[in-house]
Design a protein around this motif. Structure first.
Motif, PDB file in Angstrom:
ATOM      1  N   UNK A 106      40.202  54.009  30.674  1.00 24.73           N
ATOM      2  CA  UNK A 106      41.310  53.111  30.352  1.00 24.73           C
ATOM      3  C   UNK A 106      42.528  53.930  29.938  1.00 24.73           C
ATOM      4  N   UNK A 131      47.186  43.345  40.875  1.00 30.65           N
ATOM      5  CA  UNK A 131      45.766  43.122  41.071  1.00 30.65           C
ATOM      6  C   UNK A 131      45.082  44.430  40.696  1.00 30.65           C
ATOM      7  N   UNK A 134      37.989  47.527  41.585  1.00 30.61           N
ATOM      8  CA  UNK A 134      37.235  48.768  41.670  1.00 30.61           C
ATOM      9  C   UNK A 134      37.494  49.435  43.011  1.00 30.61           C
ATOM     10  N   UNK A 136      35.451  52.404  45.617  1.00 30.35           N
ATOM     11  CA  UNK A 136      34.228  53.179  45.810  1.00 30.35           C
ATOM     12  C   UNK A 136      34.518  54.672  45.805  1.00 30.35           C
TER      13      UNK A 136
ATOM     14  N   UNK B   8      36.372  51.772  31.815  1.00 25.06           N
ATOM     15  CA  UNK B   8      36.942  50.558  32.399  1.00 25.06           C
ATOM     16  C   UNK B   8      35.985  49.383  32.251  1.00 25.06           C
ATOM     17  N   UNK B  11      36.167  47.204  29.109  1.00 29.45           N
ATOM     18  CA  UNK B  11      37.229  46.203  29.014  1.00 29.45           C
ATOM     19  C   UNK B  11      37.079  45.115  30.064  1.00 29.45           C
ATOM     20  N   UNK B  13      38.071  43.651  34.073  1.00 26.88           N
ATOM     21  CA  UNK B  13      39.361  43.493  34.747  1.00 26.88           C
ATOM     22  C   UNK B  13      40.377  42.765  33.869  1.00 26.88           C
ATOM     23  N   UNK B  55      44.408  42.802  46.538  1.00 26.35           N
ATOM     24  CA  UNK B  55      43.900  43.977  47.241  1.00 26.35           C
ATOM     25  C   UNK B  55      42.425  43.764  47.575  1.00 26.35           C
ATOM     26  N   UNK B  57      39.089  45.734  48.985  1.00 26.17           N
ATOM     27  CA  UNK B  57      38.587  47.095  49.133  1.00 26.17           C
ATOM     28  C   UNK B  57      37.195  47.066  49.763  1.00 26.17           C
ATOM     29  N   UNK B  59      33.489  47.780  50.546  1.00 27.71           N
ATOM     30  CA  UNK B  59      32.401  48.183  49.664  1.00 27.71           C
ATOM     31  C   UNK B  59      32.474  47.499  48.313  1.00 27.71           C
ATOM     32  N   UNK B  60      33.623  46.892  48.002  1.00 25.70           N
ATOM     33  CA  UNK B  60      33.773  46.165  46.750  1.00 25.70           C
ATOM     34  C   UNK B  60      33.940  44.670  47.059  1.00 25.70           C
ATOM     35  N   UNK B  61      34.914  44.368  47.932  1.00 32.53           N
ATOM     36  CA  UNK B  61      35.177  42.968  48.274  1.00 32.53           C
ATOM     37  C   UNK B  61      34.559  42.544  49.593  1.00 32.53           C
ATOM     38  N   UNK B 341      34.852  42.896  39.142  1.00 30.84           N
ATOM     39  CA  UNK B 341      34.731  44.033  40.041  1.00 30.84           C
ATOM     40  C   UNK B 341      34.761  45.365  39.303  1.00 30.84           C
ATOM     41  N   UNK B 342      35.116  45.309  38.033  1.00 35.11           N
ATOM     42  CA  UNK B 342      35.150  46.567  37.287  1.00 35.11           C
ATOM     43  C   UNK B 342      33.865  46.812  36.515  1.00 35.11           C
ATOM     44  N   UNK B 346      28.944  46.195  39.878  1.00 35.44           N
ATOM     45  CA  UNK B 346      29.658  45.978  41.130  1.00 35.44           C
ATOM     46  C   UNK B 346      30.205  47.262  41.725  1.00 35.44           C
ATOM     47  N   UNK B 347      29.858  48.358  41.112  1.00 34.56           N
ATOM     48  CA  UNK B 347      30.491  49.587  41.609  1.00 34.56           C
ATOM     49  C   UNK B 347      29.571  50.429  42.493  1.00 34.56           C
TER      50      UNK B 347
END
Lengths: 347, 347
Positions: A106, A131, A134, A136, B8, B11, B13, B55, B57, B59-61, B341-342, B346-347
């Protein structure tokens, strides 16, 4: 999907954009100008709204081993401000999207943001949204900027007439040569981690690379002096590439004079030290974020005494092409050899 | 840089956004609303300009092993249109930035773009600019949308009063359950590449995941019916999360009634098949992109007969909190367990 496979590197960034843009036919009445300039233009009451967007990708646009996060944040804002400036507009708001991997803390993101806030302070811009997601792998920063300009003041790439004067602000090639310095120091450091970077001597050009400034100062001065450029673009891919953009959009050719190229002494000497041609660095080195623009001849007197605006050439019949006139008087065809992030060398 | 290191994931997102937003003090007169709503608001002559950004990404979305590029393109536009819709606005332009690795061919990018164009056609939006760059790894798509709304019609998250009626469009949980189907088919395929995916039975919910629609139809209908929502948000992170956003922004609590939740039969049956609770899927499954909004009681009659607007609850004193009233009459505190996503998972 068809069996055909065309590699991205065969087309390059500009080729790809042209190919994609072909099929985009703007239909909204409010769309004044779509793809093909520094920013898009939307009619919005008495003013035009300007919208630009830029994406910075780790490992492609920046290397965190020598780019401080604060500078990176500053640059992400500045390059978008520069796009709005290149329309002769005034930016007022940005939205920021970040893709972050969890190797960032952070605190690191706060440092990145502090750089963005510093740029926003300098350019009178608000960060109003974004926005955060994460990633990868590396860090991706996407900034979109909003600005305004009146219909009378807008400067497209396409407005240069014949015999207009070609002007450029500041000096050229510094960001590119500064990058070479940073790359060398990185290699030295990798070879011997006890070595301290030797950057003092190169402070100006390293700064040009790490923390470019958008020339909003020039935009304000042009307004005060009553000069509306007939065409304008910002120098992100190198002078040669940008001259060719103005040429293509305006349907005129250009002659540019080598002896008029503004090259800072530190850029020049460092280029020589690195066995680089200073003129080629100015022509093809990217990321200077200076403004390249044309003015009518009658406006020359208004800018003549401006210390930071240089008259480097003029427009001419398209048939004459785009030429550099060397110090020896040779005529050399201009070729774009600027950044091409889609070429295999850059991947 | 300080020695402190906050992860991250500590906290999340929303926490990160809050922490970054704290230091962003909008200074431009034209900034009407910065961070904290579906889109930012800029004054612009007689209208408000709206700006949103999202956004996506790899592998994430999204997972390209089951997301067709055309659908992905469609979705990238639709989710931004949905943000503008959630302000009760009308989108008109978008800019698109892409980071591409060279495993993509030009033809593949054209397919991605054809999906974007299809969405632009459906929502009357122009693609007017963008940035195209290389990526060292996966595909990143950043879209910023521009739209307009009059000052009288704008719907913030913050406008809900006490005893307003809480409405939601369409049905909930489908996109989430559809994702489970796609994930299962992927695993089956990885186990036995000769298996053909069995998706016929799940067509509706798979479509909900792959090709969500933005509810501009509802925005137009609300206008025709003369209803301006007192508050509004789109359902991207799950109903519970969005109700809590409206609560926080408006300073009221909500009661939502389980028996009123609109859940499609296919969503319900598939959830059961996957040992998922259909109500939890509706509450916490994301990406439905329906609209959640409040109206004044006197507007109820105007919407009563609308087949696709459901009255699921009402606002109340903040002190009463945010509650779900179960079919059995139990009161359960609403908790956001939507996408984050943070978070490390999810990573």
């Amino acid at each position: 999907m068809s069996e055909e496979r065309t590699e991205l590197s065969d087309l390059g960034e500009f080729g790809l954009i042209d190919r994609l843009a072909e099929k985009l036919n703007p239909k909204q009445e409010s769309t004044v100008k779509g793809i093909g300039d520094d920013a898009a233009v939307i009619s919005s009451g008495e003013q035009y709204a300007l919208l630009s967007t830029d994406m910075l990708v780790e490992g492609v646009h920046f290397d965190l081993s020598y780019v401080p996060l604060q500078h990176l944040g500053y640059k992400a804002i500045a390059v978008n401000v520069s796009d709005i400036a290149a329309m002769n507009g005034k930016p007022s708001q940005v939205v920021v999207s970040l893709a972050l991997s969890n190797r960032f803390s952070v605190e690191a993101i706060e440092v990145l943001y502090s750089g963005m806030r510093a740029a926003c302070e300098d350019y009178n811009v608000d960060i109003i949204g974004g926005d955060t997601t994460a990633s990868r792998s590396g860090l991706v920063i996407s900034v979109s900027a909003y600005g305004t300009v009146s219909e009378d003041n807008i400067a497209y790439r396409s407005g240069a007439g014949k015999n207009d004067i070609l002007c450029v602000t500041g000096d050229l090639g510094g960001a590119f040569v500064g990058l070479q310095v940073l790359e060398r120091e990185k290699q030295t450091f990798l070879g011997n981690p006890n070595m301290q970077p030797q950057l003092d001597k190169y402070q100006y050009i390293v700064q040009r690379q790490l923390k470019p400034r958008a020339r909003m100062d020039v935009i304000h001065e042009l307004k005060e002096l009553g000069v509306v450029p007939t065409s304008m673009i910002d120098v992100s891919d190198g002078l040669a590439s940008e001259v060719l953009h103005l040429s293509k959009a305006s349907g005129v050719g250009f002659s540019v004079y080598e002896e008029q190229f503004p090259i800072d002494r530190q850029t020049y000497e460092t280029a020589v030290e690195f066995n680089l041609d200073p003129v080629t660095s100015a022509l093809n080195g990217g990321e200077d974020y200076e403004l390249l623009f044309t003015i009518k001849q009658e406006d020359h007197a208004k800018l003549e005494k401006h210390a930071d605006i240089h008259f480097i050439g003029h427009s001419q019949d398209l048939e004459k092409g785009n030429l550099m006139i060397t110090k020896k008087g040779n005529h050399v065809a201009l070729q774009a050899q600027g950044w091409n992030h889609l070429s295999p060398d850059n991947e």
